[in-house]
Write a protein that holds these residues in place. Structure first.
Motif, PDB file in Angstrom:
ATOM      1  N   ILE A 101      35.082  23.203  25.381  1.00 51.18           N
ATOM      2  CA  ILE A 101      34.014  22.886  26.332  1.00 51.18           C
ATOM      3  C   ILE A 101      34.599  22.888  27.740  1.00 51.18           C
ATOM      4  CG2 ILE A 101      32.304  21.166  27.030  1.00 51.18           C
ATOM      5  CD1 ILE A 101      32.458  20.070  24.129  1.00 51.18           C
ATOM      6  N   THR A 102      34.126  23.796  28.598  1.00 45.30           N
ATOM      7  CA  THR A 102      34.570  23.845  29.996  1.00 45.30           C
ATOM      8  C   THR A 102      33.344  23.894  30.906  1.00 45.30           C
ATOM      9  OG1 THR A 102      34.610  26.276  30.174  1.00 45.30           O
ATOM     10  CG2 THR A 102      36.589  25.206  29.287  1.00 45.30           C
ATOM     11  N   ASP A 103      33.536  23.545  32.164  1.00 43.12           N
ATOM     12  CA  ASP A 103      32.422  23.580  33.118  1.00 43.12           C
ATOM     13  C   ASP A 103      31.871  24.989  33.273  1.00 43.12           C
ATOM     14  OD1 ASP A 103      32.563  20.865  33.560  1.00 43.12           O
ATOM     15  OD2 ASP A 103      33.850  21.034  35.331  1.00 43.12           O
ATOM     16  N   GLU A 104      32.762  25.973  33.273  1.00 46.94           N
ATOM     17  CA  GLU A 104      32.331  27.370  33.406  1.00 46.94           C
ATOM     18  C   GLU A 104      31.425  27.763  32.253  1.00 46.94           C
ATOM     19  OE1 GLU A 104      34.237  31.913  33.458  1.00 46.94           O
ATOM     20  OE2 GLU A 104      35.523  30.169  33.107  1.00 46.94           O
ATOM     21  N   ARG A 105      31.804  27.404  31.034  1.00 41.88           N
ATOM     22  CA  ARG A 105      31.008  27.763  29.864  1.00 41.88           C
ATOM     23  C   ARG A 105      29.713  26.960  29.787  1.00 41.88           C
ATOM     24  NH1 ARG A 105      36.290  27.927  25.836  1.00 41.88           N
ATOM     25  NH2 ARG A 105      37.257  29.758  26.822  1.00 41.88           N
ATOM     26  N   LYS A 106      29.741  25.730  30.295  1.00 42.17           N
ATOM     27  CA  LYS A 106      28.534  24.901  30.292  1.00 42.17           C
ATOM     28  C   LYS A 106      27.443  25.477  31.190  1.00 42.17           C
ATOM     29  CE  LYS A 106      29.384  20.360  30.571  1.00 42.17           C
ATOM     30  NZ  LYS A 106      30.133  19.121  30.930  1.00 42.17           N
ATOM     31  N   ALA A 107      27.821  26.350  32.109  1.00 41.00           N
ATOM     32  CA  ALA A 107      26.827  27.004  32.960  1.00 41.00           C
ATOM     33  C   ALA A 107      26.034  28.034  32.170  1.00 41.00           C
ATOM     34  CB  ALA A 107      27.520  27.681  34.146  1.00 41.00           C
ATOM     35  N   ASN A 108      26.602  28.510  31.048  1.00 38.37           N
ATOM     36  CA  ASN A 108      25.955  29.553  30.249  1.00 38.37           C
ATOM     37  C   ASN A 108      25.459  29.080  28.890  1.00 38.37           C
ATOM     38  OD1 ASN A 108      26.742  31.509  32.232  1.00 38.37           O
ATOM     39  ND2 ASN A 108      28.783  31.565  31.325  1.00 38.37           N
ATOM     40  N   LEU A 109      25.920  27.912  28.453  1.00 35.28           N
ATOM     41  CA  LEU A 109      25.636  27.440  27.104  1.00 35.28           C
ATOM     42  C   LEU A 109      25.293  25.952  27.115  1.00 35.28           C
ATOM     43  CD1 LEU A 109      28.859  28.983  25.528  1.00 35.28           C
ATOM     44  CD2 LEU A 109      26.556  29.894  25.139  1.00 35.28           C
ATOM     45  N   ASP A 110      24.527  25.516  26.126  1.00 37.78           N
ATOM     46  CA  ASP A 110      24.310  24.090  25.898  1.00 37.78           C
ATOM     47  C   ASP A 110      25.239  23.659  24.768  1.00 37.78           C
ATOM     48  OD1 ASP A 110      22.410  23.696  27.842  1.00 37.78           O
ATOM     49  OD2 ASP A 110      20.696  23.943  26.497  1.00 37.78           O
ATOM     50  N   PHE A 111      26.202  22.791  25.088  1.00 39.97           N
ATOM     51  CA  PHE A 111      27.193  22.371  24.098  1.00 39.97           C
ATOM     52  C   PHE A 111      26.772  21.123  23.347  1.00 39.97           C
ATOM     53  CE2 PHE A 111      30.132  25.100  26.450  1.00 39.97           C
ATOM     54  CZ  PHE A 111      30.927  25.600  25.422  1.00 39.97           C
ATOM     55  N   SER A 112      27.258  21.049  22.121  1.00 35.56           N
ATOM     56  CA  SER A 112      27.102  19.859  21.299  1.00 35.56           C
ATOM     57  C   SER A 112      28.075  18.784  21.777  1.00 35.56           C
ATOM     58  CB  SER A 112      27.430  20.198  19.841  1.00 35.56           C
ATOM     59  OG  SER A 112      28.826  20.500  19.716  1.00 35.56           O
ATOM     60  N   GLY A 216      33.465  22.428  21.190  1.00 34.00           N
ATOM     61  CA  GLY A 216      32.069  22.121  20.913  1.00 34.00           C
ATOM     62  C   GLY A 216      31.358  23.327  20.329  1.00 34.00           C
ATOM     63  N   PHE A 217      30.296  23.092  19.595  1.00 33.50           N
ATOM     64  CA  PHE A 217      29.398  24.163  19.172  1.00 33.50           C
ATOM     65  C   PHE A 217      28.386  24.358  20.300  1.00 33.50           C
ATOM     66  CE2 PHE A 217      30.495  22.085  14.989  1.00 33.50           C
ATOM     67  CZ  PHE A 217      31.412  23.063  14.611  1.00 33.50           C
ATOM     68  N   ALA A 218      27.721  25.494  20.329  1.00 29.68           N
ATOM     69  CA  ALA A 218      26.805  25.752  21.439  1.00 29.68           C
ATOM     70  C   ALA A 218      25.533  26.450  20.971  1.00 29.68           C
ATOM     71  CB  ALA A 218      27.489  26.599  22.509  1.00 29.68           C
ATOM     72  N   VAL A 219      24.444  26.209  21.714  1.00 28.48           N
ATOM     73  CA  VAL A 219      23.178  26.908  21.503  1.00 28.48           C
ATOM     74  C   VAL A 219      22.758  27.534  22.833  1.00 28.48           C
ATOM     75  CG1 VAL A 219      22.488  25.316  19.668  1.00 28.48           C
ATOM     76  CG2 VAL A 219      21.740  24.886  22.017  1.00 28.48           C
ATOM     77  N   LYS A 220      21.704  28.306  22.795  1.00 29.26           N
ATOM     78  CA  LYS A 220      21.201  28.985  23.991  1.00 29.26           C
ATOM     79  C   LYS A 220      20.891  27.988  25.099  1.00 29.26           C
ATOM     80  CE  LYS A 220      17.460  32.096  25.446  1.00 29.26           C
ATOM     81  NZ  LYS A 220      16.248  32.816  24.996  1.00 29.26           N
ATOM     82  N   LYS A 221      21.303  28.317  26.313  1.00 28.55           N
ATOM     83  CA  LYS A 221      21.086  27.441  27.459  1.00 28.55           C
ATOM     84  C   LYS A 221      19.597  27.145  27.646  1.00 28.55           C
ATOM     85  CE  LYS A 221      22.679  25.300  31.173  1.00 28.55           C
ATOM     86  NZ  LYS A 221      23.651  24.183  31.060  1.00 28.55           N
ATOM     87  N   GLY A 222      19.236  25.877  27.499  1.00 23.97           N
ATOM     88  CA  GLY A 222      17.843  25.473  27.663  1.00 23.97           C
ATOM     89  C   GLY A 222      16.904  25.994  26.607  1.00 23.97           C
ATOM     90  N   GLY A 223      17.455  26.555  25.526  1.00 19.70           N
ATOM     91  CA  GLY A 223      16.582  27.263  24.586  1.00 19.70           C
ATOM     92  C   GLY A 223      16.351  26.620  23.239  1.00 19.70           C
ATOM     93  N   ASN A 224      17.149  25.613  22.866  1.00 22.59           N
ATOM     94  CA  ASN A 224      16.984  25.069  21.522  1.00 22.59           C
ATOM     95  C   ASN A 224      17.439  23.607  21.435  1.00 22.59           C
ATOM     96  OD1 ASN A 224      16.262  25.216  18.816  1.00 22.59           O
ATOM     97  ND2 ASN A 224      17.386  27.119  18.461  1.00 22.59           N
ATOM     98  N   PRO A 225      16.810  22.724  22.209  1.00 25.15           N
ATOM     99  CA  PRO A 225      17.238  21.321  22.247  1.00 25.15           C
ATOM    100  C   PRO A 225      17.139  20.608  20.910  1.00 25.15           C
ATOM    101  CG  PRO A 225      15.119  21.583  23.339  1.00 25.15           C
ATOM    102  CD  PRO A 225      15.654  22.963  23.101  1.00 25.15           C
TER     103      PRO A 225
END
Length: 262
Positions: A101-112, A216-225
């Protein structure tokens, strides 16, 4: 008309059976939880006996079970996963790739919530006596890293022009064929390599560096809360009931020194 009615009723029943048990969760393919990963990446996900197994696979299987569906692995390059492109294009529902989990990746993904503490390992030829990236740089050794990873970030911080590889398997092959002198990779991956006699007879883990970061695992940014909520709940339950530790011992090969921090 009776026959048509029976068919229609059967379809509705089948469609309903394929829906996730948790309301609001959206899946790309009914009845499947499609997982994007980058193979091979042992011990988190790798082919064995005709199927994909590993620590990440176990964790996402728990999520799939909670949803009442089955997991399906989709193999893509790590860069496509971390950029969010694989999820945005609908190739998968979740990304599980030993991903920090990094800040750069959090801009593109929603992390668990975090599920695994990150430690990097330095792998060298036996007897080389290199224990740090500073020594790698000073001795002008050829460093190999996996594209898009925190290992690459660390190499850049030290000003080392590392050679990049699409996956961990190619990285190891490059070491074995003499294309590179040193590998920086996540510690569990290096430890898994060291289980192989043809690797451990020639190479060694010279040092390890806890990064203070977590996977962390990730889902689509803003797409699957709703799916993200299920993943979070599953991780927390696995840690509290001992399932996480059991999988850790099985795949990592030792008792965990730390557990995920939520």
């Amino acid at each position: 008309m009776l026959a048509l009615g029976a068919c229609a009723g059967g379809d509705d029943k089948n469609s309903s059976a394929q829906q996730p048990k948790v309301p609001g969760v959206k899946l790309v393919t009914p009845g499947k939880l499609k997982t994007c990963t980058s193979l091979p990446y042992p011990p988190f996900q790798f082919p064995q006996g005709g199927k994909t197994v590993g620590f990440d696979v176990d964790m996402i299987d728990l999520v799939a079970k909670k949803l009442g569906v089955t997991q399906e692995i989709v193999d893509v390059k790590f860069d496509i996963i971390k950029s969010g492109a694989a999820l945005n294009s609908g190739r998968c529902d979740v990304a599980a790739a030993g991903m920090t989990i990094t800040d750069e990746r959090k801009a593109n993904l929603d992390f668990s919530v975090p599920y695994f503490p990150e430690t990097l390992g330095l792998m060298i030829k036996k007897g080389a006596g290199v224990k740090s990236l500073d020594e790698v740089k000073a001795k002008n050794l050829r460093l190999g890293v996996q594209t898009g990873t925190t290992s690459l970030d660390e190499a850049k911080k030290k000003g080392i022009p590392a050679k990049e590889f699409d996956d961990a398997g190619k990285q190891l092959l490059a070491m074995q064929s003499g294309q590179i002198d040193v590998i920086l990779q996540d510690l569990p991956v290096v430890n898994d390599w060291m289980k192989k006699p043809d690797v451990s007879s020639k190479y060694e883990l010279s040092n390890q560096f806890p990064s203070g970061m977590q996977y962390g695992f990730a889902v689509k940014k803003g797409g699957n809360p709703e799916l993200l909520k299920v993943i979070d709940e599953t991780i927390k339950t696995a840690v509290s009931d001992g399932t996480w530790k059991k999988s850790y011992v099985q795949w990592i090969g030792s008792e965990p020194q730390t557990t995920p921090k939520f």
